[in-house]
Scaffold this motif. Sequence first.
Motif, PDB file in Angstrom:
ATOM      1  N   SER A 141      -4.754  14.838  14.877  1.00 20.47           N
ATOM      2  CA  SER A 141      -5.242  13.512  14.493  1.00 20.47           C
ATOM      3  C   SER A 141      -4.087  12.627  14.069  1.00 20.47           C
ATOM      4  O   SER A 141      -2.933  13.047  14.020  1.00 20.47           O
ATOM      5  N   LEU A 142      -4.431  11.366  13.754  1.00 17.24           N
ATOM      6  CA  LEU A 142      -3.454  10.401  13.260  1.00 17.24           C
ATOM      7  C   LEU A 142      -3.562  10.231  11.747  1.00 17.24           C
ATOM      8  O   LEU A 142      -2.945   9.324  11.179  1.00 17.24           O
ATOM      9  N   SER A 143      -4.339  11.104  11.078  1.00 16.65           N
ATOM     10  CA  SER A 143      -4.530  11.015   9.633  1.00 16.65           C
ATOM     11  C   SER A 143      -3.397  11.744   8.913  1.00 16.65           C
ATOM     12  O   SER A 143      -3.185  12.944   9.132  1.00 16.65           O
ATOM     13  N   MET A 144      -2.675  11.013   8.070  1.00 18.45           N
ATOM     14  CA  MET A 144      -1.595  11.616   7.311  1.00 18.45           C
ATOM     15  C   MET A 144      -2.150  12.499   6.201  1.00 18.45           C
ATOM     16  O   MET A 144      -3.206  12.214   5.635  1.00 18.45           O
ATOM     17  N   THR A 145      -1.440  13.564   5.893  1.00 15.46           N
ATOM     18  CA  THR A 145      -1.820  14.433   4.801  1.00 15.46           C
ATOM     19  C   THR A 145      -1.470  13.778   3.470  1.00 15.46           C
ATOM     20  O   THR A 145      -0.613  12.894   3.417  1.00 15.46           O
ATOM     21  N   PRO A 146      -2.129  14.195   2.370  1.00 17.09           N
ATOM     22  CA  PRO A 146      -1.814  13.620   1.054  1.00 17.09           C
ATOM     23  C   PRO A 146      -0.331  13.795   0.724  1.00 17.09           C
ATOM     24  O   PRO A 146       0.245  14.841   0.923  1.00 17.09           O
ATOM     25  N   GLY A 188       0.791  -1.209   0.000  1.00 24.40           N
ATOM     26  CA  GLY A 188       0.000   0.000   0.000  1.00 24.40           C
ATOM     27  C   GLY A 188       0.829   1.267   0.000  1.00 24.40           C
ATOM     28  O   GLY A 188       0.296   2.365   0.020  1.00 24.40           O
ATOM     29  N   LEU A 189       2.155   1.165  -0.028  1.00 26.21           N
ATOM     30  CA  LEU A 189       3.025   2.331  -0.031  1.00 26.21           C
ATOM     31  C   LEU A 189       3.459   2.642  -1.455  1.00 26.21           C
ATOM     32  O   LEU A 189       3.797   1.742  -2.223  1.00 26.21           O
ATOM     33  N   PRO A 190       3.473   3.918  -1.846  1.00 31.29           N
ATOM     34  CA  PRO A 190       3.926   4.268  -3.190  1.00 31.29           C
ATOM     35  C   PRO A 190       5.380   3.873  -3.398  1.00 31.29           C
ATOM     36  O   PRO A 190       6.203   3.999  -2.498  1.00 31.29           O
ATOM     37  N   THR A 191       5.688   3.398  -4.586  1.00 33.95           N
ATOM     38  CA  THR A 191       7.065   3.047  -4.912  1.00 33.95           C
ATOM     39  C   THR A 191       7.505   3.852  -6.121  1.00 33.95           C
ATOM     40  O   THR A 191       6.718   4.133  -7.023  1.00 33.95           O
ATOM     41  N   SER A 192       8.755   4.206  -6.138  1.00 29.31           N
ATOM     42  CA  SER A 192       9.296   4.993  -7.239  1.00 29.31           C
ATOM     43  C   SER A 192      10.764   4.674  -7.408  1.00 29.31           C
ATOM     44  O   SER A 192      11.480   4.443  -6.439  1.00 29.31           O
ATOM     45  N   ASN A 193      11.233   4.646  -8.666  1.00 31.25           N
ATOM     46  CA  ASN A 193      12.648   4.420  -8.935  1.00 31.25           C
ATOM     47  C   ASN A 193      13.447   5.719  -8.903  1.00 31.25           C
ATOM     48  O   ASN A 193      14.662   5.706  -9.034  1.00 31.25           O
ATOM     49  N   THR A 194      12.753   6.854  -8.751  1.00 35.15           N
ATOM     50  CA  THR A 194      13.428   8.141  -8.726  1.00 35.15           C
ATOM     51  C   THR A 194      13.765   8.507  -7.292  1.00 35.15           C
ATOM     52  O   THR A 194      12.868   8.635  -6.457  1.00 35.15           O
ATOM     53  N   PRO A 195      15.045   8.659  -6.934  1.00 34.94           N
ATOM     54  CA  PRO A 195      15.409   9.014  -5.560  1.00 34.94           C
ATOM     55  C   PRO A 195      14.833  10.367  -5.165  1.00 34.94           C
ATOM     56  O   PRO A 195      14.904  11.336  -5.923  1.00 34.94           O
ATOM     57  N   GLY A 196      14.229  10.434  -3.961  1.00 34.83           N
ATOM     58  CA  GLY A 196      13.676  11.685  -3.457  1.00 34.83           C
ATOM     59  C   GLY A 196      14.673  12.413  -2.586  1.00 34.83           C
ATOM     60  O   GLY A 196      15.849  12.049  -2.492  1.00 34.83           O
ATOM     61  N   ASN A 197      14.186  13.437  -1.901  1.00 35.66           N
ATOM     62  CA  ASN A 197      15.068  14.264  -1.078  1.00 35.66           C
ATOM     63  C   ASN A 197      15.675  13.459   0.071  1.00 35.66           C
ATOM     64  O   ASN A 197      16.852  13.603   0.385  1.00 35.66           O
ATOM     65  N   THR A 209      10.661  15.236   6.458  1.00 35.15           N
ATOM     66  CA  THR A 209       9.832  16.396   6.145  1.00 35.15           C
ATOM     67  C   THR A 209       8.613  16.048   5.304  1.00 35.15           C
ATOM     68  O   THR A 209       7.633  16.782   5.285  1.00 35.15           O
ATOM     69  N   GLY A 210       8.678  14.963   4.591  1.00 40.22           N
ATOM     70  CA  GLY A 210       7.559  14.615   3.709  1.00 40.22           C
ATOM     71  C   GLY A 210       6.357  14.052   4.418  1.00 40.22           C
ATOM     72  O   GLY A 210       5.306  13.859   3.804  1.00 40.22           O
ATOM     73  N   VAL A 211       6.470  13.756   5.731  1.00 36.42           N
ATOM     74  CA  VAL A 211       5.366  13.156   6.471  1.00 36.42           C
ATOM     75  C   VAL A 211       4.767  14.192   7.411  1.00 36.42           C
ATOM     76  O   VAL A 211       5.444  14.722   8.289  1.00 36.42           O
ATOM     77  N   THR A 212       3.499  14.499   7.218  1.00 42.04           N
ATOM     78  CA  THR A 212       2.767  15.411   8.099  1.00 42.04           C
ATOM     79  C   THR A 212       1.394  14.826   8.402  1.00 42.04           C
ATOM     80  O   THR A 212       0.924  13.930   7.681  1.00 42.04           O
ATOM     81  N   PHE A 213       0.764  15.322   9.455  1.00 42.87           N
ATOM     82  CA  PHE A 213      -0.526  14.815   9.891  1.00 42.87           C
ATOM     83  C   PHE A 213      -1.543  15.939   9.965  1.00 42.87           C
ATOM     84  O   PHE A 213      -1.188  17.111  10.165  1.00 42.87           O
ATOM     85  N   GLN A 214      -2.802  15.567   9.823  1.00 38.45           N
ATOM     86  CA  GLN A 214      -3.871  16.531  10.028  1.00 38.45           C
ATOM     87  C   GLN A 214      -3.845  17.004  11.483  1.00 38.45           C
ATOM     88  O   GLN A 214      -3.517  16.235  12.376  1.00 38.45           O
ATOM     89  N   PRO A 215      -4.158  18.257  11.757  1.00 37.48           N
ATOM     90  CA  PRO A 215      -4.072  18.800  13.124  1.00 37.48           C
ATOM     91  C   PRO A 215      -4.846  17.952  14.133  1.00 37.48           C
ATOM     92  O   PRO A 215      -6.020  17.649  13.941  1.00 37.48           O
ATOM     93  N   ALA A 255       4.104   8.714   0.275  1.00 39.90           N
ATOM     94  CA  ALA A 255       5.254   8.647  -0.627  1.00 39.90           C
ATOM     95  C   ALA A 255       6.560   8.749   0.146  1.00 39.90           C
ATOM     96  O   ALA A 255       7.533   8.040  -0.149  1.00 39.90           O
ATOM     97  N   ALA A 256       6.592   9.608   1.169  1.00 40.27           N
ATOM     98  CA  ALA A 256       7.799   9.752   1.987  1.00 40.27           C
ATOM     99  C   ALA A 256       8.043   8.495   2.812  1.00 40.27           C
ATOM    100  O   ALA A 256       9.188   8.049   2.976  1.00 40.27           O
ATOM    101  N   VAL A 257       6.978   7.889   3.351  1.00 39.24           N
ATOM    102  CA  VAL A 257       7.126   6.643   4.107  1.00 39.24           C
ATOM    103  C   VAL A 257       7.614   5.535   3.183  1.00 39.24           C
ATOM    104  O   VAL A 257       8.473   4.720   3.553  1.00 39.24           O
ATOM    105  N   GLY A 258       7.095   5.500   1.958  1.00 38.57           N
ATOM    106  CA  GLY A 258       7.551   4.511   0.984  1.00 38.57           C
ATOM    107  C   GLY A 258       9.007   4.692   0.622  1.00 38.57           C
ATOM    108  O   GLY A 258       9.728   3.718   0.409  1.00 38.57           O
ATOM    109  N   GLU A 259       9.463   5.958   0.559  1.00 36.05           N
ATOM    110  CA  GLU A 259      10.878   6.216   0.253  1.00 36.05           C
ATOM    111  C   GLU A 259      11.767   5.728   1.386  1.00 36.05           C
ATOM    112  O   GLU A 259      12.834   5.147   1.154  1.00 36.05           O
TER     113      GLU A 259
END
Length: 456
Positions: free
Chosen positions: A358-363, A318-327, A350-356, A367-371
């Motif tokens: 709550s435990l809901s991750m922002t859109p 369920g985690l996004p995968t990419s062959n392009t290295p991120g930050n 820095t790519g992981v943030t949550f709704q104020p 991708a950052a967790v997958g990286e």
Amino acid sequence: MNLFATIHEVLNSDVLSRIAAYIDEPTEKTNKAVDGLIYTIIGGLMKRTTTEIGVNQLYNHIQKGRYDGSLTENLANVLRDPTHTNTLITQGNDVISHLLPAMKSSIGSMISSYAGIRNSSAISLLGLTTTIVLHVLGKRAKEQKIDADGLAASLFSEREAFVNAVPEEFMPRLVEKVGLQQVVAGIAAPARRTTVESPIRPVATTSSTASRATVTTTRPSVSYDPVDDSNNDNNSLAKWGVGALLALAIGIGGYYVYQNTQKYANNGEAVSEISTIEGDTVQADTVARSLAVPKDSTTKTPPRSTSAVPSATTATTGLPTSNTPGNLTQVMAPYIGNAALPKGRVFPLTGVTFQPGSLSMTPGSLAAVGELATLLKTYPQLQVQLIGYANDAQGALTNKSLSFKRVNQIKQQLMSSGIDYLRIDAIGRGSGVSLRDTSGAPKPTLRKIDVKVVVK
């Protein structure tokens, strides 16, 4: 009333002052040391009862040592007698050596450093606090009429209160010294004892058989009557018939497999599509894969429809995968790959943030967790610690609890992508401002997730 409130009720100001006088330490430092020991002992017992042996040992020590809560009723008067106090200390240290073997010295050193007291004083407090904690547990077991399994379950029911009660500055060293990563993360669970009885057991009397709630195994009767030859002939014919049926079934199955093999061998597109899907699955589950390895251009697969196979996320993680290295990859990969650089560096996630609140991750957070998951798979020896901060807790939820729940959610996502939980530590530090800080200087609160490299 939870376990910690009960223990602190027993250890009132009068009792703590008498303990401080006995070990000849300041009352304030003694209080801090006793608090740290309460969390250490409870956490250690939680970890111990994750095994069946530990469950039995804890319950047996409480029963044989007569830890029934009687000490807690007049503890202040008992501590008036130095001889009796020394007996309680010796008794507790003996028990802790059995329940938490080879950990007494390390716990003493940890508490000595944490509270600023002598190591000998910390060891004395360890024995006394252990005795008090076991009396509180024994009283609970007696009043609730629970067995060893029930006591272990009751102990684990305090896990949430334990996580919220441990001071922020004490939690990291406690988790490291006692090994409470699984307990704090909510992965560990109390073991349940299993009783295996032999299916056939000689019984002395009929009454004992009636009282035993076990499954009765019936022995097959043995006949010594003369054997009828006609039955042997019939049995032989039956055996030949069964053999023929089996041979026929195998022949039909082999023909079916052969036909299907020929069918798919002649259908190039079907084989190519199946190979493509299997290739994606292997890529998602591979533990060690270098980001620098280019794709093999010699093997080409036909283009496929995005509606047939998801390309943004893997079906298994369920985690996004990419062959392009991120930050995150760009800043962490050179550091991890350089053996000359010391471990312990902290990187912001820095790519992981949550709704104020709550435990809901922002859109985009997945991708950052997958990286990060890709990095952990690329470097199989890498071990990290997720450090969470929160300053937006709402309602009854504290910042510390919210920060822990958030990093633990990230840890669960990484585990679901195939990362071993032993490689990921998760800890919540609340807003990052110590409640014990009395300097009065304003300090900014924090809301972020950091990744600390523990082993590289």
